[in-house]
Write an enzyme that holds these catalytic residues in place. Structure first.
Site, mmCIF file in Angstrom:
data_model
loop_
_atom_site.group_PDB
_atom_site.id
_atom_site.type_symbol
_atom_site.label_atom_id
_atom_site.label_comp_id
_atom_site.label_asym_id
_atom_site.label_seq_id
_atom_site.Cartn_x
_atom_site.Cartn_y
_atom_site.Cartn_z
ATOM 1 N N CYS A 79 -8.260 -2.560 -24.686
ATOM 2 C CA CYS A 79 -8.498 -3.558 -25.835
ATOM 3 C C CYS A 79 -10.052 -3.672 -26.782
ATOM 4 C CB CYS A 79 -9.701 -4.659 -24.756
ATOM 5 S SG CYS A 79 -9.323 -6.692 -25.092
ATOM 6 N N HIS A 166 -5.389 -4.835 -20.317
ATOM 7 C CA HIS A 166 -6.065 -4.755 -20.156
ATOM 8 C C HIS A 166 -6.066 -4.224 -18.530
ATOM 9 C CE1 HIS A 166 -9.639 -5.748 -21.376
ATOM 10 N NE2 HIS A 166 -9.304 -7.153 -21.981
ATOM 11 N N GLU A 168 -6.836 -2.170 -16.145
ATOM 12 C CA GLU A 168 -8.325 -2.863 -15.041
ATOM 13 C C GLU A 168 -7.919 -3.527 -14.062
ATOM 14 O OE1 GLU A 168 -10.131 -4.019 -18.248
ATOM 15 O OE2 GLU A 168 -8.630 -2.572 -18.062
#
Length: 188
Positions: A79, A166, A168
């Site tokens: 990001c 993202h 994660e």
């Protein structure tokens, strides 16, 4: 393998550390006020997300631009980290015509390296107002979405990566695979 995870105050940065530890790495959260010299002990660097804009707030990101330019280790930007890498290395970042929030279809155009095993597309979590519109010279685009042409990029020697989404966040399909692929590349 020891990984520095650069924290810019993003709400998901702790999840990057958690995922990397789950995969057996020594992941350490680092704020960008540390000198380049203090990061020389790390085998790779992951730049997380955050609230800043590289367009007009690069000065709020401490030594992070120097980490991008000076540390000779594999790097992954997520990001804001993706945008930071692009900006510092000569790419172009602009306000997004259409900011992306929530699940977005990311089309894999080149699954080599960090996106191996993710073709043809994944649903990925997005949270950004800015976007990379032109990667730096010597980089190629790995993925795109309807609203963001540069969802993922890599340099020619496969050592510097950026993803706008993202990996994660649990809502991202196969997000952990991005980290697994990055680790494999780091260990080569």
């Amino acid at each position: 393998m020891k990984v520095a995870v650069i924290y810019f105050g993003g709400q998901y940065n702790h999840l990057i550390v958690k995922d990397l530890k789950y995969l057996g790495l020594e992941a350490v959260a680092i704020t960008p006020d540390k000198s380049v010299e203090e990061l020389k002990e790390f085998d790779s660097v992951v730049f997380g997300g955050g609230p800043y804009s590289v367009i007009n707030e690069l000065d709020k990101m401490g030594f992070a631009p120097d980490y991008v330019k000076s540390l000779n280790v594999p790097k992954l930007g997520i990001c804001l980290g993706h945008q930071l890498i692009a900006k510092v290395l000569g790419g172009e970042v602009r306000k997004a015509n259409k900011p992306e929030y929530g699940l977005t279809t990311v089309n894999i155009v080149d699954e080599d390296t960090i996106l191996r095993g993710l073709k043809p597309s994944i649903k990925a979590w997005e949270s950004h107002n800015d976007e990379v519109v032109r990667p730096p010279s010597g980089f190629r685009i790995l993925a795109s979405s309807e609203n963001a042409k540069v969802q993922a990029m890599v340099n020619n020697d496969n050592s510097i990566f950026g993803v706008q989404f993202h990996p994660e966040v649990k809502h991202t399909e196969k997000g952990i695979e991005v980290f697994k692929n990055f680790i494999k590349i780091c260990r080569k």
